[in-house]
Motif scaffolding. Structure first.
Motif, PDB file in Angstrom:
ATOM      1  N   UNK A   1       7.088 -10.467  -7.565  1.00  0.00           N
ATOM      2  CA  UNK A   1       6.317 -11.586  -7.399  1.00  0.00           C
ATOM      3  C   UNK A   1       4.739 -10.736  -7.080  1.00  0.00           C
ATOM      4  N   UNK A   2       3.888 -10.985  -8.271  1.00  0.00           N
ATOM      5  CA  UNK A   2       2.580 -10.394  -8.159  1.00  0.00           C
ATOM      6  C   UNK A   2       2.041 -11.159  -6.624  1.00  0.00           C
ATOM      7  N   UNK A   3       1.192 -10.399  -5.990  1.00  0.00           N
ATOM      8  CA  UNK A   3       0.618 -11.034  -4.784  1.00  0.00           C
ATOM      9  C   UNK A   3      -0.530 -10.212  -4.494  1.00  0.00           C
ATOM     10  N   UNK A   4      -1.344 -10.808  -3.448  1.00  0.00           N
ATOM     11  CA  UNK A   4      -2.451  -9.986  -2.822  1.00  0.00           C
ATOM     12  C   UNK A   4      -2.048 -10.298  -1.168  1.00  0.00           C
ATOM     13  N   UNK A   5      -2.269  -9.148  -0.866  1.00  0.00           N
ATOM     14  CA  UNK A   5      -2.010  -9.183   0.965  1.00  0.00           C
ATOM     15  C   UNK A   5      -3.429  -9.064   1.439  1.00  0.00           C
ATOM     16  N   UNK A   6      -3.863 -10.079   2.156  1.00  0.00           N
ATOM     17  CA  UNK A   6      -5.151 -10.075   2.939  1.00  0.00           C
ATOM     18  C   UNK A   6      -5.073  -9.695   4.595  1.00  0.00           C
ATOM     19  N   UNK A   7      -5.762  -8.708   4.789  1.00  0.00           N
ATOM     20  CA  UNK A   7      -5.872  -8.616   6.377  1.00  0.00           C
ATOM     21  C   UNK A   7      -7.274  -8.563   6.653  1.00  0.00           C
ATOM     22  N   UNK A   8      -7.619  -9.766   7.559  1.00  0.00           N
ATOM     23  CA  UNK A   8      -8.775  -9.865   7.958  1.00  0.00           C
ATOM     24  C   UNK A   8      -8.892 -10.687   9.383  1.00  0.00           C
ATOM     25  N   UNK A   9      -9.657 -10.137  10.350  1.00  0.00           N
ATOM     26  CA  UNK A   9      -9.621 -10.362  11.484  1.00  0.00           C
ATOM     27  C   UNK A   9      -8.541 -10.645  12.153  1.00  0.00           C
TER      28      UNK A   9
END
Length: 534
Positions: A236-244
């Motif tokens: 599964x193509x995905x973006x992992x976002x880590x913010x705040x």
């Protein structure tokens, strides 16, 4: 609603890209913010939730038009599209005084129908039939039945918005990402040149690759030293976002995958804030061995994951790019720099979120040899990326390529056929194929694509002339036609009569040179599993 219907007709009546962009640009330039929001939502491929059951629509429309239900069903069967059938059958009305906007109609007349009991729902639906002229009714029914498609891509919508409001296309593309509510506030923010930065959960548009089909194509790319190569994973193509201090996982289909991958949420706590990673979610063993996609399917779309399933199908996030580093958008930096930044933010002890393996082929023949081992690695093939490539928006030319392994193939016999939908509603285009087992043909795979229009016409004629039995819309035909089917993989399945399920089956070619008796057997197909090729 009139203006949106006019836009639909303009888009439907042309195949010219510039004409479509111009029509949308004109619409967005003059639409109010609420109507513009819903137009963007629909033109980008989003659908309304189910409003009225299709069975009730057919029944109520037949009653309203005072035609027998069987006659309406025959009309529907002939036309193939419910919305078009309804627009043709329902008497047109004159609604020159009806000035309702798109947003008003959806919010006040369509969506409320979902919450009504059947009697009230019927009253509201019949009111629609008597309130809108034919073209508008056609568009409304497309929305209600979930069949709204008008032949424009998200990229064309992005371009039209950018031109209408004099914004860079990459800015519009980024702002369109994520689950935006179709309302006036979000539309104004979308097109405001001075809008503030995006929400902390918002992903970036995905960069997509071109396809390569042969080794000869690879050799046209230039010197192999100018490229990275890596496995093309089937996950599964995905973006992992880590913010705040928060983590968000987005699929390529812009689905926010909340609580589906708890082990990745935990592992992401080791990622610095202000980081956005692009990669593939894969099922793995605890030792890191990649498991088949069929294992990953057990985890997909589960809102809660039991301890047992977490233990049986652990997952990892294999990262191949970094889009944001220390809160800075780095997509315009060359890939070799982004790779260095990626390695700097990942902890090598973190086995749940780890970088992909990169190959540095000294020759294209070396990459050919690597690609041949794809299935042993449970990969679909290899990715080839220019070292100096930026991270673009959508499908880019001449920077990234995907070179899949050759598909598995089986010669199978056509045994069942069914009519298609839409423009193919009068043709038998949905086929079921069988392979031999103990002297009988057992259903093996369904396929809908791969034949030319001329071949479809010939198969349709064959089906009509060689039907042996009928089961509702399905026809059993004389088993004569042999087709070579291609598919990406197979797996054992107790749900199928053959005991196996295929992944992405399609018709590769019509085998005029083979008789039905020369088609493959189920043992031939199972041998692919036994050989470890699937």
């Amino acid at each position: 609603m009139k203006k949106f219907t006019q836009l639909f007709l303009q888009l439907d009546q042309t195949t010219k890209t510039n004409a479509k962009v111009a029509a949308m640009r004109d619409y967005f330039s003059h639409a109010n913010a609420a109507d513009g929001a819903w137009a963007v939502h629909l033109l980008c491929g989003n659908k309304l939730p189910t409003i009225v059951a299709r069975k009730l629509i057919r029944s109520w429309t037949a009653e309203y038009c005072e035609v027998p239900t069987w006659l309406f069903e025959e009309c529907h069967h002939t036309v193939g599209d419910l919305a078009e059938t309804l627009a043709l059958v329902v008497p047109s009305v004159n609604n020159e005084g009806n000035e309702q906007g798109l947003e008003e109609v959806i919010r006040q007349q369509l969506l409320p129908l979902r919450r009504l009991d059947e009697g009230e729902q019927k009253t509201g639906f019949l009111r629609l039939l008597s309130s809108f002229e034919r073209d508008q009714l056609f568009v409304l029914m497309k929305l209600i039945t979930g069949g709204f498609r008008v032949g424009v891509s998200r990229g064309l919508v992005t371009r039209a918005l950018a031109e209408a409001f004099e914004l860079p296309t990459n800015v519009v593309a980024h702002r369109l990402m994520g689950n935006r509510a179709p309302d006036a506030f979000n539309f104004r923010r979308l097109v405001d040149p001075d809008a503030a930065e995006t929400a902390i959960s918002q992903p970036y548009p995905f960069c997509l690759a071109q396809s390569l089909s042969a080794a000869a194509d690879v050799e046209t790319l230039g010197a192999p030293q100018e490229y990275f190569a890596e496995w093309k994973w089937d996950g599964i193509r995905a973006q992992l976002i880590r913010r705040q201090g928060q983590t968000f996982l987005w699929s390529r289909g812009e689905e926010l995958m909340e609580d589906q991958w708890p082990e990745l949420n935990t592992a992401s706590e080791q990622i610095p804030n202000g980081t956005v990673l692009d990669g593939e979610i894969l099922a793995t063993t605890d030792e890191g061995e990649i498991l088949p996609f069929s294992s990953l399917q057990r985890r997909i779309r589960r809102k809660t994951v039991s301890r047992k399933l977490l233990s049986e199908v652990p997952v990892a996030f294999l990262v191949f790019d970094i889009l944001e580093c220390e809160g800075i958008d780095v997509r315009d930096r060359p890939l070799f720099e982004r790779r260095q930044a990626l390695l700097s933010v990942l902890d090598e002890r973190n086995r749940k979120i780890r970088p992909t393996e990169v190959f540095d082929p000294r020759s294209w023949q070396e990459l050919v040899n690597i690609r041949q081992g794809s299935r042993d690695e449970r990969a679909e093939g290899v990715m080839i990326k220019r070292r100096d490539s930026v991270y673009g928006v959508g499908r880019q030319r001449d920077i990234w390529w995907k070179w899949k392994v050759d598909p598995m193939t089986v010669d199978a016999v056509l045994i069942y056929a069914q009519k298609g939908r839409g423009k193919r509603a009068n043709l038998f285009t949905d086929y079921t194929f069988g392979v031999w087992k103990d002297g009988d043909l057992v259903p093996f795979a369904k396929a809908y694509s791969g034949l030319s229009d001329a071949e479809i016409a010939k198969v349709d004629r064959f089906v009509r002339q060689h039907t042996e039995d009928k089961f509702g819309p399905v026809r059993r035909v004389d088993p004569q036609l042999v087709m070579e089917l291609a598919f990406e993989g197979i797996q054992r399945s107790s749900r199928h009569k053959s005991g196996i399920a295929t992944r992405f089956p399609r018709i590769l070619r019509w085998r005029h040179d083979k008789s039905a008796q020369q088609a493959n057997t189920l043992d031939d197909v199972l041998q692919l599993l036994d050989d470890g090729k699937a």
